[in-house]
Design a protein around this motif. Sequence first.
Motif, PDB file in Angstrom:
ATOM      1  N   VAL A  53      44.384   2.015  -4.425  1.00 23.26           N
ATOM      2  CA  VAL A  53      44.547   1.737  -6.021  1.00 23.26           C
ATOM      3  C   VAL A  53      43.137   0.961  -6.357  1.00 23.26           C
ATOM      4  N   VAL A  54      42.430   0.129  -5.642  1.00 23.15           N
ATOM      5  CA  VAL A  54      41.250  -0.786  -5.979  1.00 23.15           C
ATOM      6  C   VAL A  54      40.094   0.558  -5.822  1.00 23.15           C
ATOM      7  N   VAL A  55      40.114   1.066  -4.866  1.00 23.60           N
ATOM      8  CA  VAL A  55      39.149   2.204  -4.773  1.00 23.60           C
ATOM      9  C   VAL A  55      39.148   3.172  -5.922  1.00 23.60           C
ATOM     10  N   LEU A  56      40.181   3.677  -6.167  1.00 25.42           N
ATOM     11  CA  LEU A  56      40.578   4.591  -7.350  1.00 25.42           C
ATOM     12  C   LEU A  56      39.951   4.258  -8.577  1.00 25.42           C
ATOM     13  N   TYR A  57      40.474   2.873  -9.012  1.00 22.98           N
ATOM     14  CA  TYR A  57      40.149   2.594 -10.183  1.00 22.98           C
ATOM     15  C   TYR A  57      38.701   1.890 -10.354  1.00 22.98           C
ATOM     16  N   SER A  58      38.137   1.945  -9.296  1.00 22.72           N
ATOM     17  CA  SER A  58      36.574   1.592  -9.301  1.00 22.72           C
ATOM     18  C   SER A  58      35.834   2.499  -9.889  1.00 22.72           C
ATOM     19  N   LEU A  59      36.400   4.089  -9.650  1.00 23.06           N
ATOM     20  CA  LEU A  59      35.893   5.337 -10.506  1.00 23.06           C
ATOM     21  C   LEU A  59      36.370   5.678 -11.615  1.00 23.06           C
ATOM     22  N   ASN A  60      37.196   4.647 -12.428  1.00 22.54           N
ATOM     23  CA  ASN A  60      37.746   4.832 -13.557  1.00 22.54           C
ATOM     24  C   ASN A  60      36.800   5.019 -14.714  1.00 22.54           C
ATOM     25  N   SER A  61      36.833   5.997 -15.333  1.00 22.15           N
ATOM     26  CA  SER A  61      35.815   6.360 -16.714  1.00 22.15           C
ATOM     27  C   SER A  61      36.344   5.255 -17.859  1.00 22.15           C
ATOM     28  N   LYS A  62      37.631   4.674 -17.910  1.00 23.76           N
ATOM     29  CA  LYS A  62      37.910   3.916 -18.903  1.00 23.76           C
ATOM     30  C   LYS A  62      37.877   2.427 -18.344  1.00 23.76           C
ATOM     31  N   SER A  64      39.935   0.276 -18.266  1.00 24.45           N
ATOM     32  CA  SER A  64      41.617  -0.154 -18.143  1.00 24.45           C
ATOM     33  C   SER A  64      41.878  -0.111 -16.454  1.00 24.45           C
ATOM     34  N   LEU A  65      42.952  -0.954 -16.029  1.00 23.50           N
ATOM     35  CA  LEU A  65      43.396  -1.202 -14.779  1.00 23.50           C
ATOM     36  C   LEU A  65      44.636  -0.499 -14.603  1.00 23.50           C
ATOM     37  N   THR A  66      45.045   0.284 -15.497  1.00 22.27           N
ATOM     38  CA  THR A  66      46.562   1.059 -15.669  1.00 22.27           C
ATOM     39  C   THR A  66      46.512   2.496 -15.831  1.00 22.27           C
ATOM     40  N   VAL A  67      45.358   2.899 -16.626  1.00 21.06           N
ATOM     41  CA  VAL A  67      45.396   4.270 -17.054  1.00 21.06           C
ATOM     42  C   VAL A  67      44.002   4.798 -16.609  1.00 21.06           C
ATOM     43  N   PHE A  68      44.257   5.771 -15.717  1.00 25.41           N
ATOM     44  CA  PHE A  68      43.044   6.521 -15.131  1.00 25.41           C
ATOM     45  C   PHE A  68      42.598   7.590 -16.113  1.00 25.41           C
ATOM     46  N   GLY A  69      41.301   7.454 -16.533  1.00 29.79           N
ATOM     47  CA  GLY A  69      40.770   8.155 -17.460  1.00 29.79           C
ATOM     48  C   GLY A  69      39.608   9.548 -16.947  1.00 29.79           C
ATOM     49  N   GLY A  70      39.555   9.549 -15.665  1.00 27.84           N
ATOM     50  CA  GLY A  70      38.592  10.427 -14.962  1.00 27.84           C
ATOM     51  C   GLY A  70      37.444   9.669 -14.062  1.00 27.84           C
ATOM     52  N   PHE A  71      36.888  10.341 -13.248  1.00 31.31           N
ATOM     53  CA  PHE A  71      36.163   9.914 -12.275  1.00 31.31           C
ATOM     54  C   PHE A  71      34.552   9.562 -12.987  1.00 31.31           C
ATOM     55  N   SER A  72      33.932   8.013 -12.596  1.00 27.66           N
ATOM     56  CA  SER A  72      32.942   7.987 -13.003  1.00 27.66           C
ATOM     57  C   SER A  72      32.329   6.751 -12.304  1.00 27.66           C
ATOM     58  N   LEU A  73      30.969   6.869 -12.371  1.00 28.41           N
ATOM     59  CA  LEU A  73      30.106   5.458 -11.384  1.00 28.41           C
ATOM     60  C   LEU A  73      29.898   4.511 -12.616  1.00 28.41           C
TER      61      LEU A  73
END
Length: 296
Positions: A53-62, A64-73
């Motif tokens: 989950v930490v790895v996934l939300y490190s790539l979150n474009s938003k 937010s720590l609960t809503v994933f808005g797409g991949f981004s650096l």
Amino acid sequence: MTSTRTSPAVPEAAGQETRPASRRRRGRAERRPRIAIAVTALFFGLLYLPIGVVVLYSLNSKKSLTVFGGFSLRWYRAFVHDDVLISSLGTSLKISLAAMSGSVLLGVALAIGLVRSRSRLGSLAGLIMLVPLITPEIVTGVASMLLFKGVGVTLSTATVTLAEITFSISYVTVILRSRVAALNPEVEEAAMDLGATRWQALRLVTLPALLPTVLASAVLIFALVFDDFVLAYFTTGVDPQPLSVRIYSAIRFGVQPTINAVGTLMLAGSIALIALALFIPRLFGRKGGLELLSGS
């Protein structure tokens, strides 16, 4: 007078009957129990799901720590441009390098001394070296802080480095002690019989044989010190702080997505270092591995 002859078809038929039965028994024995597979999968799922989950939300474009808005650096770029975190990263690298060098030098000398010592004091010292490994790290951290405060030393990067070196010596000694005990002392004695001094025999015979284990221990200590939080928290000063302590201080005011990026990078670096520590002895064990690393 008639003679009776045993027909060979009887044992063949018996053999044909026993073979399928033995194959069935062997097949049942080789089957993996489904419960064990399920429990193993559940264990690894609970262990690595939070990390995923930490790895996934490190790539979150938003943000937010609960809503994933797409991949981004986005958050990795934010970390690179954060001067405070970069400064803490540099501090952690300096502490890790210093602790790795100091603990390896002292650990190698201590391991050789404990193995070569034939007195009861050497055996007692070997048992004492195991105490830091079983002592809770928070106890070591509090004891180190009280020691520095008691002698009037201001907490700083130097105190963190000294505490990390003291804590890491035991790991190096335990790892190297078994390797030193496996060496044949007659090889070193033969070198001295050929005219080498004790120091030359140690430098030219013993230390090269210990080199793979020393390098693996150094990489492992670097990873442990770089990720350490408890000991660094109790022995660090106000500024600059190690990266692990800086992350904790930032989390106290709310978790930011940048922390996910930092944690992911630290995780990737630790995995790479541990893999390198496991790979170095195998590389030296291969034919020509020493020549490969030395470039000759």
